[in-house]
Scaffold this motif. Structure first.
Motif, PDB file in Angstrom:
ATOM      1  N   SER A  70       6.099   4.523   1.837  1.00 52.90           N
ATOM      2  CA  SER A  70       5.982   5.964   1.748  1.00 52.90           C
ATOM      3  C   SER A  70       7.348   6.583   1.472  1.00 52.90           C
ATOM      4  CB  SER A  70       5.390   6.521   3.045  1.00 52.90           C
ATOM      5  OG  SER A  70       5.041   7.879   2.889  1.00 52.90           O
ATOM      6  N   GLU A  71       7.355   7.913   1.426  1.00 50.76           N
ATOM      7  CA  GLU A  71       8.602   8.603   1.102  1.00 50.76           C
ATOM      8  C   GLU A  71       9.652   8.421   2.188  1.00 50.76           C
ATOM      9  OE1 GLU A  71       9.924  12.866  -0.844  1.00 50.76           O
ATOM     10  OE2 GLU A  71       8.045  12.746   0.270  1.00 50.76           O
ATOM     11  N   SER A  72       9.204   8.345   3.444  1.00 49.19           N
ATOM     12  CA  SER A  72      10.111   8.113   4.558  1.00 49.19           C
ATOM     13  C   SER A  72       9.421   7.197   5.557  1.00 49.19           C
ATOM     14  CB  SER A  72      10.495   9.437   5.230  1.00 49.19           C
ATOM     15  OG  SER A  72       9.413   9.930   6.014  1.00 49.19           O
ATOM     16  N   LEU A  73      10.097   6.892   6.645  1.00 44.00           N
ATOM     17  CA  LEU A  73       9.504   6.043   7.682  1.00 44.00           C
ATOM     18  C   LEU A  73       8.789   6.857   8.757  1.00 44.00           C
ATOM     19  CD1 LEU A  73      12.308   3.350   8.151  1.00 44.00           C
ATOM     20  CD2 LEU A  73      10.170   3.155   6.853  1.00 44.00           C
ATOM     21  N   ASP A  74       8.656   8.153   8.534  1.00 45.47           N
ATOM     22  CA  ASP A  74       7.917   8.997   9.464  1.00 45.47           C
ATOM     23  C   ASP A  74       6.422   8.683   9.386  1.00 45.47           C
ATOM     24  OD1 ASP A  74      10.256  10.291  10.173  1.00 45.47           O
ATOM     25  OD2 ASP A  74       9.985  11.884   8.677  1.00 45.47           O
ATOM     26  N   ASN A 130       6.555   8.902  -9.043  1.00 41.06           N
ATOM     27  CA  ASN A 130       7.813   8.313  -9.521  1.00 41.06           C
ATOM     28  C   ASN A 130       7.976   6.875  -9.044  1.00 41.06           C
ATOM     29  OD1 ASN A 130       8.487  10.698 -10.809  1.00 41.06           O
ATOM     30  ND2 ASN A 130       9.653  11.490  -9.067  1.00 41.06           N
ATOM     31  N   PHE A 131       7.546   6.604  -7.812  1.00 38.00           N
ATOM     32  CA  PHE A 131       7.652   5.242  -7.291  1.00 38.00           C
ATOM     33  C   PHE A 131       6.758   4.294  -8.086  1.00 38.00           C
ATOM     34  CE2 PHE A 131       5.845   1.960  -4.440  1.00 38.00           C
ATOM     35  CZ  PHE A 131       6.985   1.199  -4.272  1.00 38.00           C
ATOM     36  N   VAL A 132       5.518   4.715  -8.351  1.00 45.12           N
ATOM     37  CA  VAL A 132       4.593   3.871  -9.120  1.00 45.12           C
ATOM     38  C   VAL A 132       5.160   3.592 -10.511  1.00 45.12           C
ATOM     39  CG1 VAL A 132       2.339   3.834 -10.252  1.00 45.12           C
ATOM     40  CG2 VAL A 132       2.530   4.539  -7.857  1.00 45.12           C
ATOM     41  N   THR A 190      10.261   2.428   2.526  1.00 46.00           N
ATOM     42  CA  THR A 190      10.317   3.701   1.811  1.00 46.00           C
ATOM     43  C   THR A 190      10.326   3.444   0.308  1.00 46.00           C
ATOM     44  OG1 THR A 190      12.734   3.793   1.727  1.00 46.00           O
ATOM     45  CG2 THR A 190      11.652   4.705   3.700  1.00 46.00           C
ATOM     46  N   PHE A 191      10.069   4.509  -0.430  1.00 45.46           N
ATOM     47  CA  PHE A 191      10.107   4.401  -1.887  1.00 45.46           C
ATOM     48  C   PHE A 191      11.500   4.001  -2.372  1.00 45.46           C
ATOM     49  CE2 PHE A 191       6.578   7.819  -2.014  1.00 45.46           C
ATOM     50  CZ  PHE A 191       5.604   6.848  -1.856  1.00 45.46           C
ATOM     51  N   ASP A 192      12.511   4.469  -1.676  1.00 46.87           N
ATOM     52  CA  ASP A 192      13.885   4.143  -2.071  1.00 46.87           C
ATOM     53  C   ASP A 192      14.299   2.737  -1.659  1.00 46.87           C
ATOM     54  OD1 ASP A 192      14.308   6.625  -3.230  1.00 46.87           O
ATOM     55  OD2 ASP A 192      15.023   7.517  -1.355  1.00 46.87           O
ATOM     56  N   ASN A 193      13.575   2.161  -0.715  1.00 42.03           N
ATOM     57  CA  ASN A 193      13.909   0.820  -0.235  1.00 42.03           C
ATOM     58  C   ASN A 193      12.626  -0.008  -0.075  1.00 42.03           C
ATOM     59  OD1 ASN A 193      15.476  -1.309   0.720  1.00 42.03           O
ATOM     60  ND2 ASN A 193      15.364  -0.608   2.844  1.00 42.03           N
ATOM     61  N   MET A 237       0.834  -1.184   0.000  1.00 47.73           N
ATOM     62  CA  MET A 237       0.000   0.000   0.000  1.00 47.73           C
ATOM     63  C   MET A 237       0.879   1.247   0.000  1.00 47.73           C
ATOM     64  SD  MET A 237      -3.177   1.299   0.215  1.00 47.73           S
ATOM     65  CE  MET A 237      -4.276   0.052   0.927  1.00 47.73           C
ATOM     66  N   VAL A 238       0.609   2.153  -0.943  1.00 39.76           N
ATOM     67  CA  VAL A 238       1.305   3.435  -0.975  1.00 39.76           C
ATOM     68  C   VAL A 238       0.640   4.382   0.027  1.00 39.76           C
ATOM     69  CG1 VAL A 238       1.713   5.501  -2.379  1.00 39.76           C
ATOM     70  CG2 VAL A 238       2.095   3.238  -3.362  1.00 39.76           C
ATOM     71  N   LEU A 239       1.461   5.122   0.769  1.00 34.54           N
ATOM     72  CA  LEU A 239       0.956   6.125   1.698  1.00 34.54           C
ATOM     73  C   LEU A 239       1.602   7.466   1.396  1.00 34.54           C
ATOM     74  CD1 LEU A 239       1.137   4.201   5.117  1.00 34.54           C
ATOM     75  CD2 LEU A 239      -0.896   4.562   3.697  1.00 34.54           C
ATOM     76  N   TYR A 240       0.814   8.526   1.534  1.00 33.85           N
ATOM     77  CA  TYR A 240       1.312   9.892   1.383  1.00 33.85           C
ATOM     78  C   TYR A 240       0.448  10.797   2.250  1.00 33.85           C
ATOM     79  CZ  TYR A 240      -2.625   9.798  -1.840  1.00 33.85           C
ATOM     80  OH  TYR A 240      -3.874   9.613  -2.387  1.00 33.85           O
ATOM     81  N   PRO A 241       0.955  11.936   2.699  1.00 29.80           N
ATOM     82  CA  PRO A 241       0.159  12.818   3.544  1.00 29.80           C
ATOM     83  C   PRO A 241      -1.137  13.235   2.854  1.00 29.80           C
ATOM     84  CG  PRO A 241       2.457  13.483   3.579  1.00 29.80           C
ATOM     85  CD  PRO A 241       2.331  12.432   2.508  1.00 29.80           C
TER      86      PRO A 241
END
Length: 222
Positions: free
Chosen positions: A35-39, A92-94, A63-66, A1-5
């Motif tokens: 998500s973009e970070s682990l926050d 970009n991740f998708v 994260t998107f990078d990992n 699942m992708v998450l974003y604010p």
């Protein structure tokens, strides 16, 4: 699942709750929240300024990078956060991960993220009817289906707005695991499914009954 604010809560928690129950049965599932970070990621959209203090936050697992290895299914929710310029990281991740996926699902205006990523080009898809004009404009090369609870095109599932994500998820479960399984878990959460993907009273309510016309070709400058 992708998450974003600013993700829509039901877009995420509705389908995940069905999968939560399935994971407690004989169906083995693994969940990754990316998500973009682990926050912590909040449902509150950063593009709005209100006096309310009312939101829920979720802790990502990747994260998107990992991202997780061997990711098979990716779900992209909608929400007011899709209006945030920072949504480009999700886009970009998708775009990057899509070719390796076995199945891909968008819920509500999450289709706009997929459209911007180009993964819906030449495909049939639908989205939230109350945000139809704005979302479909993001994908001029997508064959947007105006009257649909959800749409399946190959390995791509897309749902209409918010609650339609539940019906799309049950449609996915029906296709992968069979009707008996889908029916069992729908009864388990006391949910009355819409099993016809063309059931869509909201298209008429929001006056979205005709396909989005293709974008006008631009004249090349000489």
């Amino acid at each position: 699942m992708v998450l974003y604010p600013g993700f829509q809560a039901l877009d995420v928690f509705g389908p995940l709750d069905v999968l939560n129950l399935m994971s407690l049965s004989t169906v083995q599932l693994n969940l990754s929240l990316i998500s973009e970070s682990l926050d912590p990621v909040s449902t509150f959209p950063r593009v709005l300024s209100t006096g309310s203090n009312f939101s829920e936050s979720v802790l990502p697992t990747h994260t998107f990078d990992n991202p997780p290895d061997n990711l098979e299914v990716l779900i992209v929710p909608g929400g007011l956060g899709t209006l945030d310029p920072a949504i480009t990281s999700s886009v970009n991740f998708v775009k990057e991960i899509f070719p390796s996926l076995k199945y891909f699902m968008t819920i509500c205006t999450g289709a706009g993220i997929a459209a911007l990523a180009g993964v819906l080009d030449g495909k049939n898809a639908t989205t939230n009817k109350s945000a139809w004009k704005e979302t479909t404009a993001l994908g001029p090369n997508v064959n947007w289906i105006p009257v649909a609870r959800w749409v399946v095109d190959g390995n791509i599932y897309s749902s209409s707005g918010v609650s339609a994500g539940l019906d799309a998820m049950f449609g996915f479960i029906h296709d992968i695991y069979g009707e008996d399984v889908a029916d069992f878990f729908a009864h388990g959460i006391e949910y009355e499914r819409h099993t016809d993907p063309s059931w869509d009273p909201f298209s008429e309510y929001f006056n979205v009954t005709q396909p989005t016309p293709p974008a006008e070709p631009t004249e090349s400058s000489n």
